[in-house]
Design a protein around this motif. Structure first.
Motif, short mmCIF file in Angstrom:
data_model
loop_
_atom_site.label_atom_id
_atom_site.label_comp_id
_atom_site.label_asym_id
_atom_site.label_seq_id
_atom_site.Cartn_x
_atom_site.Cartn_y
_atom_site.Cartn_z
N GLY A 1 31.96 62.53 49.56
CA GLY A 1 31.98 63.83 48.89
C GLY A 1 31.39 64.93 49.76
O GLY A 1 31.85 66.08 49.74
N THR A 2 30.36 64.59 50.53
CA THR A 2 29.77 65.57 51.46
C THR A 2 30.77 65.97 52.53
O THR A 2 30.88 67.15 52.87
CB THR A 2 28.50 64.98 52.10
N VAL A 3 31.50 64.99 53.06
CA VAL A 3 32.53 65.30 54.07
C VAL A 3 33.59 66.21 53.46
O VAL A 3 34.04 67.18 54.08
CB VAL A 3 33.17 64.01 54.61
N TYR A 4 34.00 65.89 52.23
CA TYR A 4 35.03 66.70 51.56
C TYR A 4 34.52 68.13 51.35
O TYR A 4 35.26 69.10 51.52
CB TYR A 4 35.38 66.05 50.22
N ARG A 5 33.25 68.25 50.95
CA ARG A 5 32.67 69.58 50.74
C ARG A 5 32.59 70.35 52.06
O ARG A 5 32.85 71.56 52.12
CB ARG A 5 31.28 69.45 50.13
N TYR A 6 32.23 69.66 53.13
CA TYR A 6 32.17 70.30 54.46
C TYR A 6 33.54 70.82 54.87
O TYR A 6 33.67 71.94 55.38
CB TYR A 6 31.66 69.30 55.48
N ALA A 7 34.58 70.02 54.60
CA ALA A 7 35.94 70.46 54.92
C ALA A 7 36.34 71.67 54.10
O ALA A 7 37.04 72.58 54.58
CB ALA A 7 36.93 69.31 54.68
N SER A 8 35.91 71.72 52.84
CA SER A 8 36.25 72.84 51.97
C SER A 8 35.59 74.14 52.43
O SER A 8 36.07 75.23 52.09
CB SER A 8 35.84 72.53 50.53
N GLN A 9 34.50 74.03 53.17
CA GLN A 9 33.78 75.23 53.62
C GLN A 9 34.32 75.81 54.92
O GLN A 9 33.81 76.82 55.40
CB GLN A 9 32.29 74.89 53.81
N GLN A 10 35.34 75.20 55.49
CA GLN A 10 35.89 75.72 56.73
C GLN A 10 36.54 77.08 56.50
O GLN A 10 36.96 77.40 55.38
CB GLN A 10 36.90 74.73 57.32
N PRO A 11 36.62 77.91 57.54
CA PRO A 11 37.08 79.30 57.35
C PRO A 11 38.41 79.42 56.61
O PRO A 11 38.58 80.33 55.79
CB PRO A 11 37.20 79.81 58.80
N ASN A 12 39.35 78.53 56.88
CA ASN A 12 40.66 78.63 56.23
C ASN A 12 40.83 77.61 55.12
O ASN A 12 41.95 77.30 54.69
CB ASN A 12 41.77 78.46 57.27
N GLY A 13 39.70 77.06 54.64
CA GLY A 13 39.73 76.16 53.51
C GLY A 13 40.16 74.75 53.87
O GLY A 13 40.43 74.42 55.03
N ILE A 14 40.23 73.92 52.84
CA ILE A 14 40.52 72.50 53.06
C ILE A 14 41.95 72.27 53.54
O ILE A 14 42.24 71.27 54.22
CB ILE A 14 40.24 71.72 51.76
N GLN A 15 42.86 73.20 53.22
CA GLN A 15 44.24 73.04 53.68
C GLN A 15 44.31 73.05 55.21
O GLN A 15 45.12 72.33 55.81
CB GLN A 15 45.12 74.17 53.11
N SER A 16 43.42 73.84 55.82
CA SER A 16 43.43 73.89 57.29
C SER A 16 42.97 72.57 57.89
O SER A 16 43.39 72.19 58.99
CB SER A 16 42.52 75.03 57.77
#
Length: 592
Positions: A415-430
């Motif tokens: 879940g922490t990895v998923y949250r980290y990915a969601s915080q990327q500048p262009n979101g989790i889709q990027s």
């Protein structure tokens, strides 16, 4: 020409000069000594110029020493409690150059004071360049203009030099600066940890804490905690008691290197079955893994499972490789879900390494491998034999508390990895769109989790003294490069220019014999009272009226008496043949 030559008659505009009635100094009266201020004597100017040239060279030498020796020693405690270091480093350099600036300003004033008399001594000149010329009353900018106009080059250069010396004070004030810089000395440190397997490792408390830290680090953008630097976990060490915590401690200590060895899938397929999705992943190391995502479990899902098919026979689940799964169903489109799988097989090695620690916050610096760690221990030796806990999947717990910790870790870290990915500048889709997006995110978070947990799991208590290098921030006195170069150049330039100007001016003053300072009213009267042309001027004349009244006249100094004499159209009284300068005879040409 002989002694019978008579003086050219004076024009009727003013009465005849009575200069010839003045007693001849040295013959009819005692010859008075020449007046020459100390400040423009050649030997004195040479002494000041030599000091300035030496000062300029010294500044460059001191700058070089400052650069190569990391500044100069300064007591850590200011011995002048009544003054700040900033005040002291600006006041004393200024105090050094103020007398020099004052000297050249006064020397320039003297040259301007003397210039009309030097001009009169050199020959017949019009009133605008002699008796009406007053460089003292003009500001220095006007002096530059008129000295250039009248080709008084020595006055021009002298005034320009006086303007330049005004720059010495601000340059001197910015020459020195006290800076806090690192200073290294030999010291010792206390090592409080050594390689040893914790007896409480199966309680999972360290893994739960490290998973919590990784989660907090993502939420609050935290870096690694003390004694952790990327893949490295260092044995704890501390400075000796009494060391100020404002520097860096460098030691050779034990370091544990944790590698997660994560890879992307070689192939990944997603099959819809009974309202769920079955993901099938194949990895480059010939490992395979499957996972089922239930559509009823949400649009964003994540998990981590052990990859038993890739583990050696009989290996416990806690040490087996793992696969991280990530799932996203974008409800804003009609496309199917996106899935990613990352395979990780952690490993660890123990080395003797060189590293540093920031004493103010415990941050670990870069780690350099020195050699393999060979001391007997129960981490690289029996019972672990170098195996590392995967830290996310565990054997069945023996009690409900351990089971709760295992579930929290297993669900929390992905879940922490998923949250980290969601915080990327262009979101989790990027992250899904980047071929290495999930690989990089998983490697980063998983590495930090295992490295933090290693502090408690693979190190035990000890207390030994080890050599160290202590680098602390101490005040050092530095010479600033730009002010130093400018100040050095200007002092050398002013010294050379000033010496040349005053040497040439001393040569031009040889024809001039003043016996008193020429600035007083009495002195002016003594030089002009017998000359006759004073009748052309009235007390209330302004400068333009005086210039008009004296037009057509030329002025010079009588060499016998030193009086100022006026002539018109080359007229000159040549009857006096004894010079004030000590020559036996002086005959001046009527066209002088």
């Amino acid at each position: 020409m002989n002694e019978s030559v008579e003086a050219t008659p004076r024009p009727p505009r003013f009465r005849n000069s009575t200069v010839h009635q003045i007693p001849t100094p040295g013959i009819q009266s005692q010859r008075p000594p020449r007046y020459e201020p100390l400040i423009i004597k050649t030997w004195f100017v040479a002494l000041v110029a030599a000091f300035m040239i030496g000062l300029g060279i010294t500044i460059e030498v001191v700058l070089d020493i400052s650069s190569t020796h990391n500044g100069f020693y300064v007591p850590e405690k200011n011995i002048f409690s009544f003054a700040s270091p900033q005040f002291l480093t600006s006041f004393f350099p200024i105090l050094l150059v103020v007398p020099l600036a004052y000297f050249w300003s006064i020397a320039d004033w003297m040259l301007r004071w003397y210039q009309p008399y030097v001009t009169l001594a050199e020959g017949s000149v019009p009133a605008s360049r002699s008796v009406l010329l007053d460089y003292i009353a003009l500001n220095q900018i006007a002096v530059l203009f008129y000295s250039f106009k009248y080709k008084h080059h020595l006055v021009y250069i002298s005034t320009l030099t006086a303007l330049i010396v005004a720059l010495l004070q601000p340059l001197a004030g910015s020459l020195l600066q006290v800076q806090q810089v690192p200073h290294t000395v030999e010291s010792t440190a206390i090592s409080t940890r050594t390689i040893a397997l914790s007896p409480d490792v199966t309680q999972l408390e360290a893994f739960l804490a490290s998973a919590g830290y990784a989660d907090a680090a993502v939420y609050s953008s935290l870096g690694d905690p003390p004694y952790v630097h990327g893949v490295w976990t260092a044995a704890h060490f501390e400075p000796e008691p009494g060391v100020l915590l404002n520097g860096t401690l460098v030691v050779n200590t034990t370091g544990l290197q944790t590698e997660v060895n994560c890879v992307n899938t070689r192939s990944l397929s997603l099959i819809s079955s009974s309202g769920n999705y079955i993901a099938q992943a194949a990895f480059p190391n010939a490992c395979f893994a499957n996972f089922t995502f239930g559509t009823a479990d949400g649009n964003q899902q994540y998990s981590v499972i052990n990859a038993s098919s890739c583990a050696p026979d009989g290996q416990e689940i806690s040490f087996q490789p793992v696969v991280f799964w990530y799932y996203l169903q974008d409800t804003t489109t009609t496309n199917g879900p996106q899935v990613s799988a990352i395979f990780c097989q952690p490993s660890m090695k123990v080395f003797t390494m060189a590293t540093s620690m920031n004493l103010s916050n415990g941050t670990l610096g870069d780690c350099t491998i020195l050699q393999n760690f060979t001391e007997p221990n129960n981490v690289t030796g029996d019972p672990l034999n170098g195996e590392v806990f995967n830290g996310v999947v565990f054997d069945d717990a023996s009690n409900v508390y351990m089971a709760a910790r295992a579930i929290a870790i297993n669900s929390g870290l992905p879940g922490t990895v998923y949250r980290y990915a969601s915080q990327q500048p262009n979101g989790i889709q990027s992250v899904f769109g980047d071929p290495y997006g999930w690989l990089n995110a998983t490697s980063k978070i998983y590495t930090q989790h295992l490295a933090v947990a290693a502090q408690a799991n693979y190190f035990g208590q000890t207390n030994t003294t080890i050599p160290a290098l202590l680098t602390t921030d101490v005040p050092r006195l530095f010479v600033q490069a730009l002010p130093a170069h400018l100040l050095s150049s200007l002092t050398i330039l002013v010294g050379i220019a000033g010496f040349i100007v005053h040497t040439l001016h001393a040569i031009s003053r040889r024809k001039l014999w003043l016996t008193s300072p020429p600035g007083s009213i009495a002195s002016i009267v003594s030089l002009t009272s017998r000359s006759g042309f004073g009748e052309l001027l009235l007390p209330y004349y302004d400068e333009s009226r005086m210039r008009s009244s004296l037009s057509g006249l030329k002025f010079h100094l009588d060499q016998r008496t030193g009086a100022i004499v006026a002539e018109e159209d080359g007229g000159f009284d040549a009857s006096d043949k004894v010079s004030l300068l000590g020559h036996e005879e002086v005959y001046r040409s009527p066209t002088f």
